[in-house]
Design a protein around this motif. Structure first.
Motif, mmCIF file in Angstrom:
data_model
loop_
_atom_site.group_PDB
_atom_site.id
_atom_site.type_symbol
_atom_site.label_atom_id
_atom_site.label_comp_id
_atom_site.label_asym_id
_atom_site.label_seq_id
_atom_site.Cartn_x
_atom_site.Cartn_y
_atom_site.Cartn_z
ATOM 1 N N GLU A 16 0.829 -1.211 0.000
ATOM 2 C CA GLU A 16 0.000 0.000 0.000
ATOM 3 C C GLU A 16 0.866 1.265 0.000
ATOM 4 O OE1 GLU A 16 -3.562 2.110 2.646
ATOM 5 O OE2 GLU A 16 -2.539 0.303 3.379
ATOM 6 N N PHE A 17 1.929 1.260 0.807
ATOM 7 C CA PHE A 17 2.839 2.406 0.873
ATOM 8 C C PHE A 17 3.510 2.640 -0.483
ATOM 9 C CE2 PHE A 17 7.102 4.171 1.732
ATOM 10 C CZ PHE A 17 6.750 5.350 2.396
ATOM 11 N N VAL A 18 3.949 1.577 -1.123
ATOM 12 C CA VAL A 18 4.593 1.693 -2.434
ATOM 13 C C VAL A 18 3.600 2.193 -3.475
ATOM 14 C CG1 VAL A 18 5.695 0.399 -4.303
ATOM 15 C CG2 VAL A 18 6.311 -0.069 -1.910
ATOM 16 N N ALA A 19 2.373 1.664 -3.459
ATOM 17 C CA ALA A 19 1.354 2.078 -4.433
ATOM 18 C C ALA A 19 0.998 3.549 -4.260
ATOM 19 C CB ALA A 19 0.111 1.203 -4.283
ATOM 20 N N ASN A 20 0.894 4.012 -3.019
ATOM 21 C CA ASN A 20 0.565 5.420 -2.771
ATOM 22 C C ASN A 20 1.671 6.345 -3.275
ATOM 23 O OD1 ASN A 20 -1.913 4.825 -1.579
ATOM 24 N ND2 ASN A 20 -1.045 4.713 0.491
ATOM 25 N N ASN A 21 2.904 5.917 -3.151
ATOM 26 C CA ASN A 21 4.010 6.747 -3.641
ATOM 27 C C ASN A 21 4.103 6.724 -5.167
ATOM 28 O OD1 ASN A 21 5.973 8.068 -1.552
ATOM 29 N ND2 ASN A 21 5.311 6.150 -0.607
ATOM 30 N N LYS A 22 3.747 5.596 -5.770
ATOM 31 C CA LYS A 22 3.735 5.542 -7.233
ATOM 32 C C LYS A 22 2.632 6.428 -7.821
ATOM 33 C CE LYS A 22 5.848 1.057 -8.218
ATOM 34 N NZ LYS A 22 5.663 -0.278 -8.851
ATOM 35 N N ALA A 23 1.616 6.720 -7.009
ATOM 36 C CA ALA A 23 0.506 7.553 -7.478
ATOM 37 C C ALA A 23 0.803 9.047 -7.360
ATOM 38 C CB ALA A 23 -0.755 7.216 -6.688
ATOM 39 N N ARG A 24 1.929 9.416 -6.798
ATOM 40 C CA ARG A 24 2.286 10.839 -6.673
ATOM 41 C C ARG A 24 2.455 11.469 -8.061
ATOM 42 N NH1 ARG A 24 4.998 12.806 -1.682
ATOM 43 N NH2 ARG A 24 5.155 11.109 -0.155
ATOM 44 N N LYS A 25 2.252 12.783 -8.096
ATOM 45 C CA LYS A 25 2.556 13.600 -9.261
ATOM 46 C C LYS A 25 3.568 14.665 -8.842
ATOM 47 C CE LYS A 25 -0.713 11.510 -11.621
ATOM 48 N NZ LYS A 25 -0.416 10.560 -12.716
ATOM 49 N N PHE A 26 4.473 14.993 -9.750
ATOM 50 C CA PHE A 26 5.491 15.992 -9.450
ATOM 51 C C PHE A 26 5.463 17.090 -10.512
ATOM 52 C CE2 PHE A 26 6.961 12.333 -7.132
ATOM 53 C CZ PHE A 26 7.637 12.839 -6.027
ATOM 54 N N ASP A 27 5.470 18.337 -10.057
ATOM 55 C CA ASP A 27 5.641 19.500 -10.926
ATOM 56 C C ASP A 27 7.039 20.059 -10.677
ATOM 57 O OD1 ASP A 27 3.038 19.094 -11.646
ATOM 58 O OD2 ASP A 27 2.232 20.798 -10.525
ATOM 59 N N ILE A 28 7.790 20.246 -11.747
ATOM 60 C CA ILE A 28 9.184 20.690 -11.610
ATOM 61 C C ILE A 28 9.395 21.972 -12.399
ATOM 62 C CG2 ILE A 28 11.598 20.094 -12.063
ATOM 63 C CD1 ILE A 28 10.766 17.150 -11.804
ATOM 64 N N GLN A 29 9.949 22.973 -11.736
ATOM 65 C CA GLN A 29 10.352 24.219 -12.381
ATOM 66 C C GLN A 29 11.870 24.322 -12.337
ATOM 67 O OE1 GLN A 29 7.522 26.806 -9.960
ATOM 68 N NE2 GLN A 29 7.522 27.885 -11.929
ATOM 69 N N GLU A 30 12.463 24.574 -13.503
ATOM 70 C CA GLU A 30 13.921 24.675 -13.585
ATOM 71 C C GLU A 30 14.335 26.130 -13.781
ATOM 72 O OE1 GLU A 30 17.761 23.037 -16.148
ATOM 73 O OE2 GLU A 30 15.711 22.616 -16.811
ATOM 74 N N PHE A 31 15.345 26.555 -13.008
ATOM 75 C CA PHE A 31 15.917 27.884 -13.126
ATOM 76 C C PHE A 31 17.426 27.751 -13.318
ATOM 77 C CE2 PHE A 31 12.014 28.174 -10.704
ATOM 78 C CZ PHE A 31 11.345 29.217 -11.326
ATOM 79 N N ALA A 32 18.100 28.880 -13.461
ATOM 80 C CA ALA A 32 19.532 28.842 -13.767
ATOM 81 C C ALA A 32 20.335 28.168 -12.676
ATOM 82 C CB ALA A 32 20.056 30.258 -14.015
ATOM 83 N N ASP A 33 19.946 28.344 -11.405
ATOM 84 C CA ASP A 33 20.750 27.816 -10.298
ATOM 85 C C ASP A 33 19.974 26.920 -9.348
ATOM 86 O OD1 ASP A 33 19.145 29.777 -9.242
ATOM 87 O OD2 ASP A 33 20.729 30.789 -8.114
ATOM 88 N N HIS A 34 18.712 26.623 -9.624
ATOM 89 C CA HIS A 34 17.951 25.766 -8.714
ATOM 90 C C HIS A 34 16.719 25.191 -9.414
ATOM 91 C CE1 HIS A 34 15.699 29.562 -8.292
ATOM 92 N NE2 HIS A 34 14.669 28.805 -7.935
ATOM 93 N N PHE A 35 16.120 24.176 -8.755
ATOM 94 C CA PHE A 35 14.844 23.602 -9.149
ATOM 95 C C PHE A 35 13.838 23.825 -8.029
ATOM 96 C CE2 PHE A 35 17.735 21.066 -11.725
ATOM 97 C CZ PHE A 35 17.041 20.899 -12.911
ATOM 98 N N ILE A 36 12.575 23.944 -8.395
ATOM 99 C CA ILE A 36 11.469 23.876 -7.437
ATOM 100 C C ILE A 36 10.671 22.623 -7.779
ATOM 101 C CG2 ILE A 36 9.390 24.961 -6.533
ATOM 102 C CD1 ILE A 36 11.905 26.426 -5.756
ATOM 103 N N PHE A 76 -0.664 11.705 0.707
ATOM 104 C CA PHE A 76 0.326 12.430 1.495
ATOM 105 C C PHE A 76 0.113 13.934 1.369
ATOM 106 C CE2 PHE A 76 2.289 8.487 -0.091
ATOM 107 C CZ PHE A 76 2.570 7.856 1.111
ATOM 108 N N LYS A 77 0.629 14.653 2.345
ATOM 109 C CA LYS A 77 0.525 16.106 2.325
ATOM 110 C C LYS A 77 1.387 16.681 1.204
ATOM 111 C CE LYS A 77 1.291 20.156 5.269
ATOM 112 N NZ LYS A 77 1.760 20.631 6.610
ATOM 113 N N PRO A 78 0.832 17.577 0.386
ATOM 114 C CA PRO A 78 1.629 18.182 -0.688
ATOM 115 C C PRO A 78 2.845 18.924 -0.119
ATOM 116 C CG PRO A 78 -0.704 18.635 -1.000
ATOM 117 C CD PRO A 78 -0.560 18.047 0.369
#
Length: 200
Positions: A107-127, A135-137
């Motif tokens: 169940e723990f593995v399945a819940n983590n596989k269901a996550r979605k990630f939004d990624i923002q790339e900048f010159a010196d870092h990622f968000i 899980f809590k966003p």
């Protein structure tokens, strides 16, 4: 004062040695002209151990070559390095190791596989923003410490945990772009393997 012109012996005129044999001129290639300029040489080697007057070097000529070389190097930056690039990612796999038995449950593995990630790339870092119905966003800033033509690596410098983020350069393998988030503490290790799509 303008740089003196390049001067070479005619490529079609053979030379005679003291023994009456003709000495055929060697074909002059681009490296033959550029390397002596960089080294400050005024002569190029000629076939048979002789030398010919090939180029008259000067500081302006060498300076132009250095500027051209630097411009080419700076132009070879990874394509995946624009400020504000946004990636939407899904989890292709999730791996975990922990001293806590429940952390490895299906169940723990399945819940983590269901996550979605939004990624923002900048010159010196990622968000990196994680979204989940279980899980809590959360949102994490990863400071870039390595950028190459193959990948970009970053870490979260604000936490006691070892929290790292690695993304392949977008044009290396084509879509989807591969990325990985790894979170390590003394008691557990979690890794999310991501498939990401560039949105802009």
């Amino acid at each position: 004062m303008p740089a003196p012109p390049l001067t070479c012996l005619p490529a079609s005129s053979p030379r005679k040695t003291g023994r009456g044999k003709q000495l055929q001129p060697r074909r002059i290639l681009f490296p033959d002209l550029v390397l002596p300029l960089i080294r400050g040489q005024r002569y190029l080697p000629y076939q048979g151990g002789r030398a010919m007057r090939a180029i008259a070097t000067s500081r302006p000529v060498i300076l132009r070559l250095v500027i051209l070389l630097l411009a080419c190097l700076f132009a070879m930056e990874p394509a995946n390095s624009k400020d504000g690039d946004v990636f939407l990612c899904t989890v292709s796999d999730f791996r975990t190791w922990s001293d806590i038995p429940s952390s490895g449950s299906p169940e723990f593995v399945a819940n983590n596989k269901a996550r979605k990630f939004d990624i923002q790339e900048f010159a010196d870092h990622f968000i990196v923003t994680s979204k989940s119905s279980t899980f809590k966003p959360s949102s994490t800033k990863y400071d870039i410490f390595q950028r190459s033509v193959y990948q970009v690596a970053a870490f979260d410098s604000t936490t006691f945990m070892l929290d790292t983020f690695v993304m392949r350069t977008a044009d290396i393998e084509g879509p989807p772009t591969k990325a990985r988030v790894t979170l390590q503490t003394p008691t557990y290790l979690n890794t999310w393997y991501l498939d990401c799509a560039l949105q802009n």
